[in-house]
Structures are given as C-alpha cells and as structure tokens.
Motif scaffolding. Structure first.
Motif, PDB file in Angstrom:
ATOM      1  N   THR A   1       0.778  -1.205  -0.099  1.00 42.98           N
ATOM      2  CA  THR A   1      -0.185   0.120  -0.018  1.00 42.98           C
ATOM      3  C   THR A   1       0.744   1.333   0.171  1.00 42.98           C
ATOM      4  N   HIS A   2       2.040   1.284   0.189  1.00 44.59           N
ATOM      5  CA  HIS A   2       2.775   2.397   0.661  1.00 44.59           C
ATOM      6  C   HIS A   2       3.488   3.324  -0.250  1.00 44.59           C
ATOM      7  N   ASP A   3       3.224   3.167  -1.493  1.00 43.05           N
ATOM      8  CA  ASP A   3       4.053   4.016  -2.505  1.00 43.05           C
ATOM      9  C   ASP A   3       3.132   5.424  -2.997  1.00 43.05           C
ATOM     10  N   GLY A   4       3.952   6.372  -2.967  1.00 41.97           N
ATOM     11  CA  GLY A   4       3.030   7.500  -3.418  1.00 41.97           C
ATOM     12  C   GLY A   4       1.905   8.209  -2.640  1.00 41.97           C
ATOM     13  N   VAL A   5       1.216   8.810  -3.258  1.00 39.84           N
ATOM     14  CA  VAL A   5      -0.054   9.434  -2.644  1.00 39.84           C
ATOM     15  C   VAL A   5      -0.837   8.160  -2.060  1.00 39.84           C
ATOM     16  N   ARG A   6      -1.029   7.242  -2.694  1.00 42.35           N
ATOM     17  CA  ARG A   6      -1.773   5.984  -2.038  1.00 42.35           C
ATOM     18  C   ARG A   6      -1.297   5.624  -0.530  1.00 42.35           C
ATOM     19  N   GLY A   7      -0.026   5.492  -0.595  1.00 44.55           N
ATOM     20  CA  GLY A   7       0.729   5.135   0.421  1.00 44.55           C
ATOM     21  C   GLY A   7       0.117   6.009   1.813  1.00 44.55           C
ATOM     22  N   LEU A   8       0.519   7.420   1.375  1.00 44.43           N
ATOM     23  CA  LEU A   8       0.349   8.398   2.270  1.00 44.43           C
ATOM     24  C   LEU A   8      -1.042   8.270   2.940  1.00 44.43           C
TER      25      LEU A   8
ATOM     26  N   LEU B   1       8.057   0.727   2.087  1.00 42.72           N
ATOM     27  CA  LEU B   1       7.756   2.401   1.868  1.00 42.72           C
ATOM     28  C   LEU B   1       8.839   2.580   0.541  1.00 42.72           C
ATOM     29  N   PHE B   2       8.509   3.063  -0.346  1.00 43.21           N
ATOM     30  CA  PHE B   2       9.513   3.627  -1.525  1.00 43.21           C
ATOM     31  C   PHE B   2       9.618   5.053  -1.057  1.00 43.21           C
ATOM     32  N   LEU B   3      11.063   5.439  -0.626  1.00 44.55           N
ATOM     33  CA  LEU B   3      11.348   6.617   0.042  1.00 44.55           C
ATOM     34  C   LEU B   3      11.248   7.889  -0.899  1.00 44.55           C
ATOM     35  N   PHE B   4      10.803   7.819  -2.170  1.00 42.94           N
ATOM     36  CA  PHE B   4      10.633   8.908  -3.141  1.00 42.94           C
ATOM     37  C   PHE B   4       9.511   8.604  -3.984  1.00 42.94           C
ATOM     38  N   GLY B   5       8.340   8.310  -3.060  1.00 37.96           N
ATOM     39  CA  GLY B   5       7.197   8.155  -3.976  1.00 37.96           C
ATOM     40  C   GLY B   5       6.227   9.132  -3.768  1.00 37.96           C
ATOM     41  N   PHE B   6       6.922  10.472  -3.229  1.00 39.35           N
ATOM     42  CA  PHE B   6       5.994  11.803  -3.297  1.00 39.35           C
ATOM     43  C   PHE B   6       6.782  12.707  -3.531  1.00 39.35           C
TER      44      PHE B   6
ATOM     45  N   GLN C   1       6.412  19.352   6.978  1.00 38.41           N
ATOM     46  CA  GLN C   1       7.694  18.814   6.765  1.00 38.41           C
ATOM     47  C   GLN C   1       7.736  17.894   5.712  1.00 38.41           C
ATOM     48  N   ASP C   2       8.890  17.320   5.403  1.00 43.15           N
ATOM     49  CA  ASP C   2       9.233  16.278   4.451  1.00 43.15           C
ATOM     50  C   ASP C   2       7.914  15.038   4.538  1.00 43.15           C
ATOM     51  N   PRO C   3       7.337  14.879   3.970  1.00 42.73           N
ATOM     52  CA  PRO C   3       6.153  13.666   4.223  1.00 42.73           C
ATOM     53  C   PRO C   3       6.898  12.312   4.226  1.00 42.73           C
ATOM     54  N   MET C   4       7.705  12.240   3.251  1.00 36.31           N
ATOM     55  CA  MET C   4       8.409  10.871   3.330  1.00 36.31           C
ATOM     56  C   MET C   4       9.377  10.673   4.544  1.00 36.31           C
ATOM     57  N   VAL C   5      10.105  11.656   5.076  1.00 41.38           N
ATOM     58  CA  VAL C   5      10.805  11.507   6.649  1.00 41.38           C
ATOM     59  C   VAL C   5       9.817  11.151   7.578  1.00 41.38           C
ATOM     60  N   VAL C   6       8.524  11.873   7.766  1.00 37.96           N
ATOM     61  CA  VAL C   6       7.517  11.820   8.629  1.00 37.96           C
ATOM     62  C   VAL C   6       7.084  10.177   8.555  1.00 37.96           C
ATOM     63  N   GLN C   7       6.748   9.552   7.242  1.00 36.33           N
ATOM     64  CA  GLN C   7       6.401   8.324   7.047  1.00 36.33           C
ATOM     65  C   GLN C   7       7.387   7.143   7.477  1.00 36.33           C
ATOM     66  N   ALA C   8       8.609   7.607   6.964  1.00 39.85           N
ATOM     67  CA  ALA C   8       9.785   6.604   7.618  1.00 39.85           C
ATOM     68  C   ALA C   8      10.014   6.511   9.082  1.00 39.85           C
ATOM     69  N   ARG C   9       9.781   7.725   9.765  1.00 40.50           N
ATOM     70  CA  ARG C   9       9.907   7.671  11.101  1.00 40.50           C
ATOM     71  C   ARG C   9       8.875   6.992  11.739  1.00 40.50           C
ATOM     72  N   ARG C  10       7.519   6.880  11.224  1.00 41.70           N
ATOM     73  CA  ARG C  10       6.544   6.138  11.580  1.00 41.70           C
ATOM     74  C   ARG C  10       6.877   4.755  11.477  1.00 41.70           C
TER      75      ARG C  10
END
Length: 316
Positions: free
Chosen positions: A175-182, A210-215, A228-237
């Motif tokens: 589920t976690h690539d790009g906007v859909r994953g967010l 999670l693909f770290l450059f999907g957004f 803030q960088d949404p991918m950093v937020v996702q990775a931390r989560r």
C-alpha cells in the motif's frame, strides 16, 4: 524485537535504457547518489542490501551482447546515445567502493541488464540468461548472491531464481507507494510493517514497506513549505512501528533518486533517526539476506509447512 531493512536498486543508466526519453536528472544523479548513500550508511553504521545491475561490474563490453537472448534493440543505447558515456554503463569503481565500505552491506543482484521479468516478452530463456550472466560476474568478483531485487518490482520467473540458488527477493509494497501510501498510512492508520514468508519455490519474499521517493514534484514542495518532508514523517512512523513490535519495516530507494541536496537531507534525517532509535531500544537493522536466514520453517504434524520465528508460508 522489530527490525528495519533498507534496500537499494543500484543501476546507473541501466534503469532507463529502455525509455524513449530517459529522465536526464535521474540518469546524471546515479553516481553522486551512490557515493552519497555509501557515505551516509558509513556515517550511521547502517548496513543495507544493494542490488546491483551486473553489467555495471564489467570494465568494458562489445556493445552488442550477441550471446544474450534480449529483444531486438535492447542494447541500443550502448551502441548509440550512450556509446561515449561509459560512466552510465559501467561502474566497477562504484562496486569496489560498495564492497570495501566500512559497513558490511549485502551484495545482491538486480539482473544483468535490467530486464523486466514480469513482462510477457521476457521468456524463461531470457530470465535464465539474466540470472546466469549476473551471477557469473558476481562470482568473478568473489561475491556470493543470496538476494534478488526485480527491476521495477516486476516479479516473474521465481522458479528461475530458485534454480540459481537465490534465497530471497523483494516483494511489492502492499500500500505504501506515493499518494496512495500516504493516504493509507495516515488516514486509514494502516500498518507500515510487512511479514516475510517462504513461497512455493522456497524463496523468502521480503515485501517492501515504503518507497522513500514516492511523493515528489510540486506536491512535495508544497508539503515541505507548510509542514515537513512527508516521506521523513512516514519513515519515522515505520521505524516507530518496528520499535513497538516484532515486525519488519522495509524501506527502499534508488541512488539516482538523490537528484538534489534536499534529497540528501531527506536520507540523512531518516538514517539519523534510525540510528538514534536503534541506540535507545532493541531495534535492529537487517539486510534482506539476514531476514531470509532467520525465516526458518518446520514441518507441521499434518505434513504442511509452518513457519517459526515470526514468518509464515503460503502459495501465492
């Protein structure tokens, strides 16, 4: 005890040689991104799985590959546009830097020439040739190969991987690539963790989280300007989920994703956070090969195969 896996698709120009118009920024960023990621992993002492296109390990070639059953025109860029760009087609210097890094990374295969294994035109002969050639080159470098990452995550011919002694591959993110994953992880509060399992060919599927450059693009710029960088937020989560469970958070990227300094800052922020949480908790960092080795299986009393150590088996 949870764990985090980081895998990279290391390909230089081979990731785009079948494009009619390759993205210039990504093509030109491959070498710098490779070196930047090695430096960051060394700084934070984080091992990763590097899946390398086999052709990069060559010093030179005949540009034709007449003994390779690739489709007509497959090596056209070698013979035309990139004939004078060995820096896009060869990378023994980069591979040597990977193998001599301070951190003990896992060397994995990304095929010989970035063939898409799931395409109808990729028959078994082509899949065999891609595996055989890439493993021959790795053997010449004295590099055993346990893990395979499918180019563009286009999964196919898993039986060929098993035939050549591969132990693990990276499965698609659910589920976690790009906007859909967010949306799935923030709005639906869906887990970022994945569960490895042994498939019917005996291979361990280590799915991506999670693909770290999907957004990227304008949406990323807007998000960073107001938040803030949404991918950093996702990775931390994802890292925090792994801290609080026995699951695996598997993040991945291409070195050529690092096209700007802000991409370097993204990766530094993620790896710094991972390093800090590893020091504060029982969190571990693993490679795909590490995961495959600990997904042990045992025969059930009814003759079926059941998993131990947190994994499971299924036929899909």
């Amino acid at each position: 005890m949870g764990s985090v896996v980081c895998s990279l698709d290391a390909e230089l120009g081979w990731g785009f040689h079948d494009f009619e118009t390759p993205p210039a920024d990504r093509v030109e960023a491959g070498r710098r991104g490779w070196s930047t990621m090695l430096d960051l992993f060394d700084e934070y002492k984080i091992p990763a799985t590097w899946a390398v296109v086999g052709h990069l390990m060559l010093e030179d070639c005949d540009h034709v590959h007449t003994d390779h059953p690739a489709p007509d025109g497959w090596f056209e860029y070698e013979q035309t546009d990139w004939n004078d760009r060995p820096d896009l087609r060869f990378g023994p210097d980069l591979v040597d830097a990977l193998l001599t890094a301070d951190v003990d990374h896992e060397f994995a295969s990304h095929s010989f020439s970035h063939v898409l294994f799931g395409r109808p035109e990729t028959d078994r002969d082509l899949a065999v040739a891609e595996l055989e050639r890439s493993l021959e080159i790795a053997d010449a470098w004295s590099q055993p190969v346990d893990s395979f990452i499918y180019p563009r995550n286009d999964i196919g011919h898993r039986d060929v991987l098993a035939e050549f002694g591969i132990s693990a591959y990276r499965g698609r993110s659910p589920t976690h690539d790009g906007v859909r994953g967010l949306f799935a992880s923030t709005v639906r509060d869906q887990t970022m963790l994945v569960e490895p399992y042994r498939d019917e060919f005996g291979l361990v599927n280590v799915p991506a989280s999670l693909f770290l450059f999907g957004f990227e693009g304008p949406a990323r710029t807007v998000a960073e300007s107001i938040w803030q960088d949404p991918m950093v937020v996702q990775a931390r989560r994802g890292i925090e989920e792994a801290v609080g469970s026995d699951g695996i958070f598997h993040m991945w990227l291409h070195p050529n994703n690092l096209t700007h300094r802000r991409d370097d800052r993204r990766m530094r922020a993620i790896l710094e956070y991972l390093d800090r949480r590893r020091a504060e908790t029982d969190l571990t960092v693993e490679t795909m090969g590490d995961v495959a080795r600990r997904v042990a299986v045992a025969r059930g009393v009814d003759g079926g195969v059941v998993a131990v150590d947190g994994g499971h088996t299924r036929d899909d």
